[in-house]
Design a protein around this motif. Structure first.
Motif, mmCIF file in Angstrom:
data_model
loop_
_atom_site.group_PDB
_atom_site.id
_atom_site.type_symbol
_atom_site.label_atom_id
_atom_site.label_comp_id
_atom_site.label_asym_id
_atom_site.label_seq_id
_atom_site.Cartn_x
_atom_site.Cartn_y
_atom_site.Cartn_z
ATOM 1 N N GLU A 27 0.796 -1.206 0.000
ATOM 2 C CA GLU A 27 0.000 0.000 0.000
ATOM 3 C C GLU A 27 0.839 1.270 0.000
ATOM 4 O OE1 GLU A 27 -3.058 0.352 -0.496
ATOM 5 O OE2 GLU A 27 -3.610 -1.746 -0.442
ATOM 6 N N ARG A 310 -6.630 -1.271 -5.797
ATOM 7 C CA ARG A 310 -6.484 -2.500 -5.034
ATOM 8 C C ARG A 310 -7.796 -3.270 -4.997
ATOM 9 N NH1 ARG A 310 -3.642 -5.473 -1.784
ATOM 10 N NH2 ARG A 310 -1.802 -4.153 -1.753
ATOM 11 N N GLU A 311 -8.904 -2.557 -4.841
ATOM 12 C CA GLU A 311 -10.208 -3.216 -4.794
ATOM 13 C C GLU A 311 -10.544 -3.873 -6.129
ATOM 14 O OE1 GLU A 311 -9.993 -0.231 -1.586
ATOM 15 O OE2 GLU A 311 -9.536 -0.175 -3.727
ATOM 16 N N VAL A 313 -8.386 -5.038 -8.411
ATOM 17 C CA VAL A 313 -7.538 -6.226 -8.591
ATOM 18 C C VAL A 313 -8.023 -7.358 -7.686
ATOM 19 C CG1 VAL A 313 -5.202 -7.142 -8.340
ATOM 20 C CG2 VAL A 313 -5.545 -4.867 -9.327
ATOM 21 N N SER A 314 -8.320 -7.042 -6.440
ATOM 22 C CA SER A 314 -8.786 -8.065 -5.499
ATOM 23 C C SER A 314 -10.101 -8.676 -5.959
ATOM 24 C CB SER A 314 -8.954 -7.455 -4.101
ATOM 25 O OG SER A 314 -7.714 -7.015 -3.582
ATOM 26 N N ALA A 315 -10.988 -7.838 -6.480
ATOM 27 C CA ALA A 315 -12.283 -8.336 -6.948
ATOM 28 C C ALA A 315 -12.122 -9.258 -8.150
ATOM 29 C CB ALA A 315 -13.193 -7.165 -7.306
ATOM 30 N N SER A 318 -11.319 -12.712 -6.902
ATOM 31 C CA SER A 318 -12.153 -13.214 -5.814
ATOM 32 C C SER A 318 -12.868 -14.494 -6.227
ATOM 33 C CB SER A 318 -13.178 -12.153 -5.406
ATOM 34 O OG SER A 318 -14.107 -11.938 -6.455
ATOM 35 N N LYS A 345 -4.832 -15.469 -6.356
ATOM 36 C CA LYS A 345 -5.296 -14.649 -5.239
ATOM 37 C C LYS A 345 -4.095 -14.186 -4.405
ATOM 38 C CE LYS A 345 -8.931 -16.127 -2.951
ATOM 39 N NZ LYS A 345 -9.865 -17.063 -2.270
ATOM 40 N N THR A 346 -3.133 -15.087 -4.214
ATOM 41 C CA THR A 346 -1.917 -14.729 -3.485
ATOM 42 C C THR A 346 -1.129 -13.674 -4.254
ATOM 43 O OG1 THR A 346 -1.775 -16.915 -2.467
ATOM 44 C CG2 THR A 346 0.254 -15.613 -2.565
ATOM 45 N N ALA A 348 -2.280 -11.440 -6.263
ATOM 46 C CA ALA A 348 -2.983 -10.160 -6.177
ATOM 47 C C ALA A 348 -2.800 -9.508 -4.810
ATOM 48 C CB ALA A 348 -4.465 -10.366 -6.467
ATOM 49 N N THR A 349 -2.604 -10.314 -3.789
ATOM 50 C CA THR A 349 -2.382 -9.780 -2.444
ATOM 51 C C THR A 349 -0.943 -9.332 -2.251
ATOM 52 O OG1 THR A 349 -4.102 -11.210 -1.519
ATOM 53 C CG2 THR A 349 -2.481 -10.311 0.023
ATOM 54 N N ASP A 350 0.005 -10.181 -2.660
ATOM 55 C CA ASP A 350 1.424 -9.889 -2.454
ATOM 56 C C ASP A 350 1.954 -8.873 -3.451
ATOM 57 O OD1 ASP A 350 1.247 -11.766 -0.466
ATOM 58 O OD2 ASP A 350 2.339 -13.329 -1.560
#
Length: 359
Positions: A27, A310-311, A313-315, A318, A345-346, A348-350
């Motif tokens: 972030e 971020r939202e 990419v996370s979506a 999902s 998913k990992t 997109a988080t990392d």
């Protein structure tokens, strides 16, 4: 036919600003690289376009923020814009129906676009379809190549392709004129069709298989060069337009992504290839010969700077969207295996930056 929603795009004052790689947590802002924009901007593949549009709509509805701006420019066009530079005048996300090429990655780096995150979102098949009222086709890969290649082997060299009908290509095919509406060279669908259908078909011919062994570049030039005599028509990046053309031109065929077939089965039907029809099962298990992966590429430095990135990419990764039974599957996306989906998913988080592609 299920119409795709087009997002309203407000005019915003954009300023070219510097971008620096994010260090530490994902972030951490990368400076004011996207501060001139208050929405996510994604551009590229016409095949990924309806999926990205649906994600954008869902994120806006659940967060109350502005819906992402999504543009259908073709994979090549999307990478050109994405890699053009940093700041608000360039997209945060490139939608792609093939992996990024080394030349594109290098262009990104030359323009200061670093720390690119590659995320695979699912699979798609490339179909050759015609109107439901047209004849049924079951192509072999070499027949596709011999019908659409600009030149064919003749003696010790090559000659211009003179086939006028599919029956001239092979007596077992319908006596229909060779007229195919397909994507232009900037499209990832065109790239994948060239690699998965034309190249594989060319390798079925002894002369071209031998050329492949001696000079791969010369082979690719012959395999990828499609007829320019009107038998193939570049129909732009809008796959829906190709579908509509087929309904008005029942003697023609079209090349586009499986999702557009699934959403238009009331008006068009797909040819089999090597006896296999494009279906959810045959694409997901790889038995349909012309299958491919779909991607989004994200500028890591813009995460935490562009509102909603971020939202978005996370979506996209999902369970609700790209998981088995997710809402993008309902639009024709073929989901990844549970293991691969978890890996994305990992990613997109990392937000781990991808390694440079080999080619």
């Amino acid at each position: 036919m299920k119409p795709y929603a087009y997002l309203a795009i407000a005019a915003v004052a954009l300023s070219a600003c510097g971008q620096q790689a994010a260090k530490g947590g994902a972030e951490k802002a990368a400076g004011p690289s996207a501060s001139g924009r208050d929405q996510v901007w994604a551009a590229g593949s016409s095949t990924v376009f309806p999926f990205a549009t649906r994600v954008a709509e869902n994120v806006a509805r659940t967060t109350g923020g502005r819906a992402a701006k999504v543009e259908s420019l073709g994979t090549g066009g999307g990478f050109k814009l994405f890699c053009g530079g940093t700041g608000a005048n360039f997209p945060d996300v490139a939608n792609a129906s093939r992996p990024i090429k080394k030349s594109e990655y290098d262009q990104c780096a030359a323009n200061g676009v670093t720390d690119i995150v590659e995320i695979k979102i699912g699979y798609d098949g490339i179909v050759i379809a015609n109107a439901k009222s047209g004849p049924a086709f079951d192509f072999k890969l070499d027949q596709i190549y011999r019908g659409l290649a600009a030149e064919l082997p003749k003696g010790a060299g090559f000659e211009k392709n003179a086939f006028k009908t599919w029956k001239e290509v092979d007596a077992g095919l319908p006596a229909q004129a060779i007229l195919v509406y397909g994507p232009p060279p900037t499209s990832g669908t065109r790239d994948a069709f060239s690699e998965l259908a034309m190249e594989k078909g060319a390798r079925k011919l002894a002369e071209l298989d031998a050329l492949h062994g001696k000079d791969e570049d010369a082979f690719k030039a012959k395999a990828h060069t499609i007829r320019g005599d009107g038998a193939w028509v570049d129909a732009g990046e809008n796959d829906n337009a190709i579908v509509q053309t087929l309904t008005k031109t029942p003697n023609a065929m079209g090349v586009f992504g499986y999702s557009f077939l699934e959403n238009n089965m009331d008006s068009v039907k797909a040819a089999k290839i090597d006896g296999i029809a494009p279906t959810f099962e045959t694409i997901s298990n790889g038995t349909y010969p012309v299958s491919r992966s779909l991607y989004i590429y994200v500028k890591k430095a813009n995460v935490g700077v562009t509102p909603g990135l971020r939202e978005f990419v996370s979506a996209f990764v999902s369970d609700a969207a790209t998981g088995k039974g997710g809402y993008l599957q309902q639009r024709g996306l073929i989901p990844l295996s549970a293991e691969d989906h978890a890996a994305q998913k990992t990613a997109a988080t990392d937000l781990a930056a991808m390694a440079p592609p080999a080619k």
